[in-house]
Design a protein around this motif. Structure first.
Motif, PDB file in Angstrom:
ATOM      1  N   GLU A   2     -17.026   1.156   6.428  1.00  0.00           N
ATOM      2  CA  GLU A   2     -15.716   1.432   7.025  1.00  0.00           C
ATOM      3  C   GLU A   2     -15.216   0.288   7.906  1.00  0.00           C
ATOM      4  OE1 GLU A   2     -15.828   5.293   8.858  1.00  0.00           O
ATOM      5  OE2 GLU A   2     -15.997   6.312   6.924  1.00  0.00           O
ATOM      6  N   VAL A   3     -15.601  -0.921   7.557  1.00  0.00           N
ATOM      7  CA  VAL A   3     -15.051  -2.114   8.206  1.00  0.00           C
ATOM      8  C   VAL A   3     -13.709  -2.432   7.559  1.00  0.00           C
ATOM      9  CG1 VAL A   3     -15.382  -4.586   8.610  1.00  0.00           C
ATOM     10  CG2 VAL A   3     -17.340  -3.019   8.742  1.00  0.00           C
ATOM     11  N   ILE A   4     -12.713  -2.735   8.368  1.00  0.00           N
ATOM     12  CA  ILE A   4     -11.401  -3.105   7.829  1.00  0.00           C
ATOM     13  C   ILE A   4     -11.426  -4.559   7.375  1.00  0.00           C
ATOM     14  CG2 ILE A   4      -8.999  -3.595   8.485  1.00  0.00           C
ATOM     15  CD1 ILE A   4      -9.066  -1.065  10.177  1.00  0.00           C
ATOM     16  N   ILE A   5     -10.989  -4.779   6.146  1.00  0.00           N
ATOM     17  CA  ILE A   5     -10.852  -6.134   5.611  1.00  0.00           C
ATOM     18  C   ILE A   5      -9.371  -6.483   5.524  1.00  0.00           C
ATOM     19  CG2 ILE A   5     -11.147  -7.617   3.584  1.00  0.00           C
ATOM     20  CD1 ILE A   5     -13.775  -6.242   3.025  1.00  0.00           C
ATOM     21  N   ALA A   6      -8.996  -7.550   6.201  1.00  0.00           N
ATOM     22  CA  ALA A   6      -7.639  -8.092   6.111  1.00  0.00           C
ATOM     23  C   ALA A   6      -7.675  -9.245   5.122  1.00  0.00           C
ATOM     24  CB  ALA A   6      -7.165  -8.562   7.475  1.00  0.00           C
ATOM     25  N   ALA A   7      -6.898  -9.140   4.066  1.00  0.00           N
ATOM     26  CA  ALA A   7      -6.972 -10.126   2.984  1.00  0.00           C
ATOM     27  C   ALA A   7      -6.090 -11.334   3.254  1.00  0.00           C
ATOM     28  CB  ALA A   7      -6.569  -9.483   1.660  1.00  0.00           C
ATOM     29  N   GLY A   8      -6.512 -12.458   2.738  1.00  0.00           N
ATOM     30  CA  GLY A   8      -5.742 -13.693   2.831  1.00  0.00           C
ATOM     31  C   GLY A   8      -6.183 -14.654   1.762  1.00  0.00           C
ATOM     32  N   LYS A  36      -4.408  -2.301  -0.147  1.00  0.00           N
ATOM     33  CA  LYS A  36      -4.324  -2.006   1.283  1.00  0.00           C
ATOM     34  C   LYS A  36      -4.712  -3.227   2.111  1.00  0.00           C
ATOM     35  CE  LYS A  36      -5.409   1.765   4.472  1.00  0.00           C
ATOM     36  NZ  LYS A  36      -6.299   2.922   4.755  1.00  0.00           N
ATOM     37  N   SER A  37      -5.644  -4.037   1.614  1.00  0.00           N
ATOM     38  CA  SER A  37      -6.078  -5.224   2.364  1.00  0.00           C
ATOM     39  C   SER A  37      -4.985  -6.272   2.471  1.00  0.00           C
ATOM     40  CB  SER A  37      -7.340  -5.831   1.720  1.00  0.00           C
ATOM     41  OG  SER A  37      -7.042  -6.500   0.499  1.00  0.00           O
ATOM     42  N   PHE A  38      -4.028  -6.256   1.549  1.00  0.00           N
ATOM     43  CA  PHE A  38      -2.897  -7.194   1.577  1.00  0.00           C
ATOM     44  C   PHE A  38      -1.647  -6.576   2.195  1.00  0.00           C
ATOM     45  CE2 PHE A  38      -5.175  -9.804  -1.572  1.00  0.00           C
ATOM     46  CZ  PHE A  38      -4.834 -11.077  -1.153  1.00  0.00           C
ATOM     47  N   THR A  39      -1.739  -5.302   2.615  1.00  0.00           N
ATOM     48  CA  THR A  39      -0.566  -4.638   3.179  1.00  0.00           C
ATOM     49  C   THR A  39      -0.908  -4.014   4.539  1.00  0.00           C
ATOM     50  OG1 THR A  39      -1.062  -2.687   1.779  1.00  0.00           O
ATOM     51  CG2 THR A  39       0.577  -4.257   0.954  1.00  0.00           C
ATOM     52  N   LEU A  40      -1.250  -2.737   4.552  1.00  0.00           N
ATOM     53  CA  LEU A  40      -1.469  -2.030   5.813  1.00  0.00           C
ATOM     54  C   LEU A  40      -2.612  -2.600   6.642  1.00  0.00           C
ATOM     55  CD1 LEU A  40      -0.967   1.823   5.321  1.00  0.00           C
ATOM     56  CD2 LEU A  40       0.168   0.319   6.953  1.00  0.00           C
ATOM     57  N   ASP A  41      -3.722  -2.949   5.983  1.00  0.00           N
ATOM     58  CA  ASP A  41      -4.867  -3.442   6.753  1.00  0.00           C
ATOM     59  C   ASP A  41      -4.610  -4.839   7.304  1.00  0.00           C
ATOM     60  OD1 ASP A  41      -6.192  -1.080   6.466  1.00  0.00           O
ATOM     61  OD2 ASP A  41      -7.547  -1.755   4.877  1.00  0.00           O
ATOM     62  N   ALA A  42      -3.870  -5.656   6.567  1.00  0.00           N
ATOM     63  CA  ALA A  42      -3.493  -6.974   7.092  1.00  0.00           C
ATOM     64  C   ALA A  42      -2.532  -6.810   8.265  1.00  0.00           C
ATOM     65  CB  ALA A  42      -2.866  -7.825   5.993  1.00  0.00           C
ATOM     66  N   ALA A  43      -1.622  -5.838   8.160  1.00  0.00           N
ATOM     67  CA  ALA A  43      -0.702  -5.572   9.275  1.00  0.00           C
ATOM     68  C   ALA A  43      -1.477  -5.074  10.496  1.00  0.00           C
ATOM     69  CB  ALA A  43       0.338  -4.540   8.847  1.00  0.00           C
ATOM     70  N   TYR A  44      -2.445  -4.190  10.264  1.00  0.00           N
ATOM     71  CA  TYR A  44      -3.275  -3.664  11.357  1.00  0.00           C
ATOM     72  C   TYR A  44      -4.012  -4.798  12.059  1.00  0.00           C
ATOM     73  CZ  TYR A  44      -6.952  -1.000  13.721  1.00  0.00           C
ATOM     74  OH  TYR A  44      -7.813  -0.483  14.659  1.00  0.00           O
ATOM     75  N   ALA A  45      -4.495  -5.744  11.286  1.00  0.00           N
ATOM     76  CA  ALA A  45      -5.238  -6.874  11.848  1.00  0.00           C
ATOM     77  C   ALA A  45      -4.377  -7.729  12.756  1.00  0.00           C
ATOM     78  CB  ALA A  45      -5.839  -7.728  10.727  1.00  0.00           C
ATOM     79  N   GLY A  46      -3.052  -7.628  12.603  1.00  0.00           N
ATOM     80  CA  GLY A  46      -2.127  -8.367  13.457  1.00  0.00           C
ATOM     81  C   GLY A  46      -1.422  -7.489  14.474  1.00  0.00           C
ATOM     82  N   HIS A  47      -1.910  -6.253  14.669  1.00  0.00           N
ATOM     83  CA  HIS A  47      -1.258  -5.300  15.577  1.00  0.00           C
ATOM     84  C   HIS A  47       0.192  -5.046  15.164  1.00  0.00           C
ATOM     85  CE1 HIS A  47      -4.453  -5.261  18.735  1.00  0.00           C
ATOM     86  NE2 HIS A  47      -4.682  -6.478  18.290  1.00  0.00           N
ATOM     87  N   GLY A  96       3.665  -3.514   6.668  1.00  0.00           N
ATOM     88  CA  GLY A  96       2.527  -3.092   5.855  1.00  0.00           C
ATOM     89  C   GLY A  96       2.800  -1.970   4.887  1.00  0.00           C
ATOM     90  N   SER A  97       3.886  -1.239   5.080  1.00  0.00           N
ATOM     91  CA  SER A  97       4.251  -0.168   4.158  1.00  0.00           C
ATOM     92  C   SER A  97       5.752   0.069   4.265  1.00  0.00           C
ATOM     93  CB  SER A  97       3.491   1.126   4.485  1.00  0.00           C
ATOM     94  OG  SER A  97       3.805   1.583   5.791  1.00  0.00           O
ATOM     95  N   LEU A  98       6.294   0.763   3.284  1.00  0.00           N
ATOM     96  CA  LEU A  98       7.719   1.093   3.283  1.00  0.00           C
ATOM     97  C   LEU A  98       7.862   2.545   3.711  1.00  0.00           C
ATOM     98  CD1 LEU A  98       8.704  -0.770   0.002  1.00  0.00           C
ATOM     99  CD2 LEU A  98       9.271  -1.437   2.357  1.00  0.00           C
ATOM    100  N   GLU A  99       8.212   2.728   4.975  1.00  0.00           N
ATOM    101  CA  GLU A  99       8.358   4.044   5.569  1.00  0.00           C
ATOM    102  C   GLU A  99       9.526   4.003   6.555  1.00  0.00           C
ATOM    103  OE1 GLU A  99       4.449   6.063   6.546  1.00  0.00           O
ATOM    104  OE2 GLU A  99       3.769   3.972   6.529  1.00  0.00           O
ATOM    105  N   PRO A 100      10.131   5.153   6.833  1.00  0.00           N
ATOM    106  CA  PRO A 100      11.260   5.182   7.777  1.00  0.00           C
ATOM    107  C   PRO A 100      10.919   4.514   9.101  1.00  0.00           C
ATOM    108  CG  PRO A 100      11.114   7.270   6.640  1.00  0.00           C
ATOM    109  CD  PRO A 100       9.912   6.471   6.217  1.00  0.00           C
TER     110      PRO A 100
END
Length: 552
Positions: free
Chosen positions: A443-449, A493-504, A510-514
């Motif tokens: 359950e380690v978050i991986i931020a992709a690059g 997710k590593s190229f979207t939400l998790d990468a966004a999470y890694a940058g606060h 990281g996603s398309l939401e209201p």
């Protein structure tokens, strides 16, 4: 006024529409096949509505779309819509400059590389310093470092400076060595290496901190030069589907250039910039506190530290000797006390700490420091990271999870390194290398690059490598250590939400939401439906940032 373009023109394309001088504030793009994460789950949708820079609504497949007042309706023509992809580790200025210098990527030999430099010099006769990037001796028949002498024949009087593909070694000619004052009597540099031959003479390759001897002699870029390179870089990155990147280590002049572009509203994509602690004024930058531009195009709330070098140039710091070089264990770029002081200062300043660590010894040392410093500074919520996390001893996987350390990793490093990594590490250590699945299972978050320009910034190359553990020729068959491959959901997710999470930044990217930013791309094929071996061929048709189409 409510209207649809359909009554006026039956086949108005998205590209044609966005060239119109005025668009309504609220825009609805329908007739798309969209994918995004919402509430942690991947969902599909058929339309996206946004006002100015923020998403209003995504329409699920079963939703009814009704005409509304003052809405511009765009036909997405059946294209696939994805949230803007995020590269969590790249070098924006370096990439821009690489587009303007000698390209040695994929060069098959030392002789071919020299010829590329000669060809570049013919086209750029006024160059006082010739610079380039991308050579990789591991891909050459010799499998040996290049030498100054091969450059000297063509360039006896013009300094030539060529970065290795990973940016951790320089190949220079004798003129560059002379200008840098490097000779047989030059002492070794802490955290660096001057490759030497007979009579202790430099051969023309400098590793890690030794590169600074040459860099100090190269004329500095003007701010205009820097802004030009940054814009060129960001537009190219946008063309490949990236709407945000984490710029891994920038200095004060680079920050000034970014701030100038923000004021001019000239940032094509978003940048989350890490302050480079090698900048003499890095503490002064941190004293200004975390920074986020009003338009959220530029963020500065983290630092970049490098603990060791790279595996290809044998600069990665290993616990035991390199398997293909006895009595050599790589390079640590900081004494431990100095490293600890930097970490503590950054954490106490309220900055996220992102440390480059490739070898298992470098990773162990960084984790040891984190274990002490995070508790002392009470900065667990800052989401500290290790950049690359490439080679880990088995006991350190659990420590990532225990301390909630983010692993900022680059899938294409594995597929590029597969031909040499096991030579460097041996059959046992390789089991802890490029081990994405092992980290994810804990359950380690991986931020992709991608670590561009070390690798191509194309995120679809990264998605392909994440899923297949193969290169673009889909080799080796079955994948290289395929048990470490990601699932499609994990990779996306590593190229979207998790990468966004890694940058606060997960609250607005990281996603398309209201209420999130209207950053999205339109691509030519459904990456969730096609064979994973074909994902790398995906082409980007449109890139939108903050509700506006980016012109490449």
């Amino acid at each position: 006024m409510t209207y649809s373009l359909r009554p006026f023109v039956a086949a108005m394309t998205l590209s044609a529409l966005t060239s119109l001088p005025v668009l309504a504030q609220t825009t609805l793009i329908n007739n798309v096949k969209g994918y995004t994460f919402t509430d942690g789950e991947l969902m599909t949708f058929k339309a996206l509505q946004f006002t100015n820079d923020k998403v209003d609504r995504i329409y699920k497949l079963t939703d009814t779309i009704e005409a509304k007042a003052d809405v511009t309706i765009i036909d997405g023509e059946g294209q696939v819509m994805l949230p803007g992809l995020i590269d969590a580790h790249g070098h924006v200025l370096g990439y821009g400059l690489s587009l303007m210098r000698v390209d040695l990527m994929g060069s098959p030999s030392e002789q071919d590389s020299v010829q590329r430099v000669i060809d570049f010099a013919k086209k750029n006769p006024d160059s006082k310093w010739i610079q380039g990037r991308g050579w990789n001796q591991v891909q050459w028949p010799s499998n040996e470092f290049p030498t100054a002498s091969s450059l000297d024949k063509a360039f006896p009087d013009t300094p030539v400076v060529l970065s290795r593909v990973d940016g951790h070694a320089l190949w220079v000619n004798s003129k560059a060595l002379e200008l840098a004052g490097i000779n047989s009597e030059t002492k070794e540099i802490d955290g660096g290496q001057i490759i030497r031959g007979e009579n202790n003479q430099p051969t023309g390759v400098l590793v890690d901190n030794a590169m600074d001897l040459v860099f100090e002699k190269i004329p500095a870029l003007t701010q205009e030069d820097m802004e030009t390179a940054l814009i060129k870089s960001m537009k190219d990155l946008a063309s490949q589907g990236l709407t945000s990147v984490h710029d891994a280590g920038i200095r004060a002049d680079n920050i000034t250039a970014y701030q100038s572009l923000v004021k001019k509203q000239a940032m094509p994509i978003r940048v989350n910039a890490m302050v480079d602690v090698t900048d003499p004024g890095w503490k002064d930058i941190l004293a200004q506190g975390n920074q986020l531009s009003d338009d959220k195009m530029l963020q500065i709330n983290s630092v970049k530290i490098s603990a060791d070098g790279a595996l290809g140039s044998r600069g990665a710091a290993l616990i035991e000797d390199y398997s293909d070089m006895p009595n050599h264990r790589g390079l640590l770029l900081h004494e431990n006390k100095a490293l600890n002081d930097i970490i503590n200062h950054a954490m106490q300043s309220g900055f996220q700490v992102n440390i480059h660590a490739i070898g298992d010894n470098a990773n162990k040392i960084v984790l040891d420091n984190y274990q002490t410093s995070i508790k002392q500074t009470k900065t667990e919520k800052l989401r500290h990271r290790i950049e690359h996390a490439q080679v880990l001893q088995m006991s350190d996987f659990d420590r990532f999870a225990e301390m909630n350390i983010i692993a900022s990793m680059q899938a294409t490093h594995a597929t590029s390194d597969k031909n040499m990594a096991e030579d460097r590490l041996g059959s046992e250590r390789i089991k802890g290398a490029y081990a994405w699945k092992t980290l994810l299972d804990k359950e380690v978050i991986i931020a992709a690059g991608s670590d561009f320009p070390v690798e191509s910034p194309n995120p679809f190359f990264g998605l392909h490598a994440s899923l297949t553990r193969q290169d673009k020729e889909n080799m080796p068959k079955g994948g290289w250590y395929p048990e470490q491959a990601m699932t499609m959901s994990q990779a996306f997710k590593s190229f979207t939400l998790d990468a966004a999470y890694a940058g606060h930044q997960e609250t607005y990217l990281g996603s398309l939401e209201p209420e999130k930013q209207a950053d999205f791309i339109l691509v030519d094929q459904d990456i969730f439906a096609i064979s994973k071996q074909k994902i790398w061929k995906t082409k980007v048709n449109e890139t939108w940032v903050a509700g506006k189409k980016v012109e490449f």
